[in-house]
Motif scaffolding. Sequence first.
Motif, short mmCIF file in Angstrom:
data_model
loop_
_atom_site.label_atom_id
_atom_site.label_comp_id
_atom_site.label_asym_id
_atom_site.label_seq_id
_atom_site.Cartn_x
_atom_site.Cartn_y
_atom_site.Cartn_z
N THR A 1 41.72 45.28 143.65
CA THR A 1 41.01 44.75 144.81
C THR A 1 41.05 43.22 144.83
OG1 THR A 1 38.93 44.78 143.56
CG2 THR A 1 39.44 46.72 144.90
N GLN A 2 41.54 42.61 143.75
CA GLN A 2 41.64 41.16 143.70
C GLN A 2 42.88 40.67 144.42
OE1 GLN A 2 40.34 41.03 139.18
NE2 GLN A 2 40.42 38.94 139.96
N GLU A 3 42.76 39.52 145.05
CA GLU A 3 43.90 38.94 145.75
C GLU A 3 44.93 38.44 144.74
OE1 GLU A 3 44.95 35.27 148.86
OE2 GLU A 3 42.87 35.99 148.66
N ILE A 4 46.21 38.63 145.05
CA ILE A 4 47.29 38.21 144.17
C ILE A 4 48.06 37.05 144.80
CG2 ILE A 4 49.44 38.90 143.03
CD1 ILE A 4 48.39 41.77 142.98
N VAL A 5 48.28 36.01 144.02
CA VAL A 5 49.06 34.85 144.45
C VAL A 5 50.31 34.77 143.58
CG1 VAL A 5 49.11 32.33 144.67
CG2 VAL A 5 47.02 33.60 145.24
N VAL A 6 51.47 34.61 144.20
CA VAL A 6 52.73 34.54 143.47
C VAL A 6 53.36 33.16 143.64
CG1 VAL A 6 55.03 35.53 143.19
CG2 VAL A 6 53.12 37.00 143.85
N SER A 7 53.84 32.60 142.54
CA SER A 7 54.48 31.30 142.60
C SER A 7 55.63 31.25 141.60
CB SER A 7 53.47 30.18 142.32
OG SER A 7 54.00 28.92 142.69
N ARG A 8 56.27 30.08 141.47
CA ARG A 8 57.42 29.99 140.58
C ARG A 8 57.50 28.62 139.93
NH1 ARG A 8 62.85 29.03 144.31
NH2 ARG A 8 62.22 27.07 145.26
N GLU A 9 58.28 28.55 138.86
CA GLU A 9 58.56 27.27 138.21
C GLU A 9 60.06 27.19 137.90
OE1 GLU A 9 56.20 26.14 134.92
OE2 GLU A 9 54.40 25.94 136.14
N ALA B 1 56.22 19.56 143.14
CA ALA B 1 56.97 20.27 142.10
C ALA B 1 58.30 20.79 142.63
CB ALA B 1 56.13 21.42 141.55
N GLU B 2 58.35 21.18 143.90
CA GLU B 2 59.61 21.65 144.48
C GLU B 2 60.63 20.52 144.59
OE1 GLU B 2 60.87 24.59 145.39
OE2 GLU B 2 59.11 25.76 144.79
N LYS B 3 60.15 19.31 144.85
CA LYS B 3 61.06 18.16 144.90
C LYS B 3 61.65 17.88 143.52
CE LYS B 3 58.81 15.89 148.84
NZ LYS B 3 58.04 14.70 149.30
N ILE B 4 60.82 18.03 142.49
CA ILE B 4 61.32 17.86 141.12
C ILE B 4 62.32 18.96 140.80
CG2 ILE B 4 60.68 17.74 138.68
CD1 ILE B 4 57.93 16.69 139.56
N ARG B 5 62.05 20.18 141.27
CA ARG B 5 62.97 21.30 141.05
C ARG B 5 64.36 20.99 141.60
NH1 ARG B 5 62.73 27.10 140.74
NH2 ARG B 5 64.62 28.04 141.61
N ASP B 6 64.39 20.42 142.78
CA ASP B 6 65.68 20.10 143.41
C ASP B 6 66.51 19.17 142.53
OD1 ASP B 6 65.06 21.66 145.59
OD2 ASP B 6 64.36 19.97 146.81
N ILE B 7 65.85 18.23 141.86
CA ILE B 7 66.54 17.29 140.98
C ILE B 7 67.02 18.00 139.71
CG2 ILE B 7 66.29 15.20 139.58
CD1 ILE B 7 64.17 14.27 141.62
N LEU C 1 61.06 16.36 130.32
CA LEU C 1 59.92 15.66 130.90
C LEU C 1 59.72 16.02 132.37
CD1 LEU C 1 60.51 12.20 129.21
CD2 LEU C 1 58.49 13.65 128.88
N LEU C 2 60.81 16.19 133.09
CA LEU C 2 60.72 16.58 134.50
C LEU C 2 60.12 17.98 134.63
CD1 LEU C 2 64.06 15.19 135.96
CD2 LEU C 2 61.75 14.41 136.51
N TYR C 3 60.54 18.89 133.78
CA TYR C 3 59.95 20.23 133.80
C TYR C 3 58.45 20.17 133.54
CZ TYR C 3 64.05 23.27 134.16
OH TYR C 3 65.15 23.96 134.61
N ARG D 1 55.47 21.17 136.08
CA ARG D 1 54.49 22.18 135.65
C ARG D 1 53.06 21.67 135.82
NH1 ARG D 1 56.96 23.63 131.34
NH2 ARG D 1 57.86 25.31 132.60
N ARG D 2 52.84 20.43 135.48
CA ARG D 2 51.51 19.85 135.63
C ARG D 2 51.06 19.88 137.10
NH1 ARG D 2 46.62 18.96 133.38
NH2 ARG D 2 45.53 17.37 134.58
N GLN D 3 51.97 19.49 137.99
CA GLN D 3 51.63 19.46 139.41
C GLN D 3 51.38 20.87 139.94
OE1 GLN D 3 51.36 16.29 140.74
NE2 GLN D 3 50.26 17.35 142.38
N HIS D 4 52.19 21.81 139.50
CA HIS D 4 52.01 23.22 139.88
C HIS D 4 50.67 23.74 139.40
CE1 HIS D 4 53.33 27.65 139.32
NE2 HIS D 4 53.06 27.47 140.58
N LEU D 5 50.30 23.38 138.18
CA LEU D 5 49.02 23.79 137.61
C LEU D 5 47.87 23.27 138.47
CD1 LEU D 5 47.57 25.03 135.00
CD2 LEU D 5 47.47 22.66 134.21
N ILE D 6 47.93 22.00 138.82
CA ILE D 6 46.84 21.37 139.59
C ILE D 6 46.78 21.89 141.02
CG2 ILE D 6 46.01 19.17 140.51
CD1 ILE D 6 45.57 19.60 137.47
N ASP D 7 47.95 22.04 141.64
CA ASP D 7 47.99 22.40 143.06
C ASP D 7 47.81 23.89 143.33
OD1 ASP D 7 48.44 19.76 143.70
OD2 ASP D 7 50.60 19.99 143.99
#
Length: 216
Positions: free
Chosen positions: A32-40, A47-53, A69-71, A75-81
Amino acid sequence: MPGIFISFEGPDGAGKTTALNSLLPKLKALTTQEIVVSREPGGSPIAEKIRDIILDVNEEGMDDRTEALLYAAARRQHLIDVILPTLNAGKIMLSDRFVDSSIAYQGGGREIGEKEVASINDFAIDGHLPDLTIYFDISPEVGLSRIRKDHQEAMDRLEKASLDFHERVHDSYLKLVKANPERIQTIDANQAPDKVVSDAIKSMQKRFPNVFNGGQ
């Protein structure tokens, strides 16, 4: 209910992303809990801009430590956002890769040190490890053959790395599995896709029986 954080890991070609997409509707029917899906790397705008690089096949001159360091930064930005807001809202967070990927790929694969890469990421994640990690295991040879068969022309910079690189990645993953038996559960990715999905769901139900129980 508190939020739950589950990550999905595996060498290239293990089929974890395909499995995640296949099991999602099945999981939604079990909770019954909502599920959120994301990626790294990625998952949020910065984080997506960093991924492109990071994954750009034209960035052949990227230093290995710069890559690590870029990874960690992504990851930090993904964690926060994404991750922390999802958990704080009492939702289920499913992430296609997290910190174990960096330890395996940059620490082991790039040979810059698993402990060193773990240290960089300890700073980035500030103690926020997944509650459960589903690791899809497959040999480097089989994984690479799958990639070359399915999307040869769309391979990213890491997928194009040598077999030796991918063997080191696989070895690092096995070390992580051995060192974290409570958190990391292994799924045999050589099985038929339906069996892989079924085993992954069973692992989640075993760890969180009160969450994935069909809403009972």
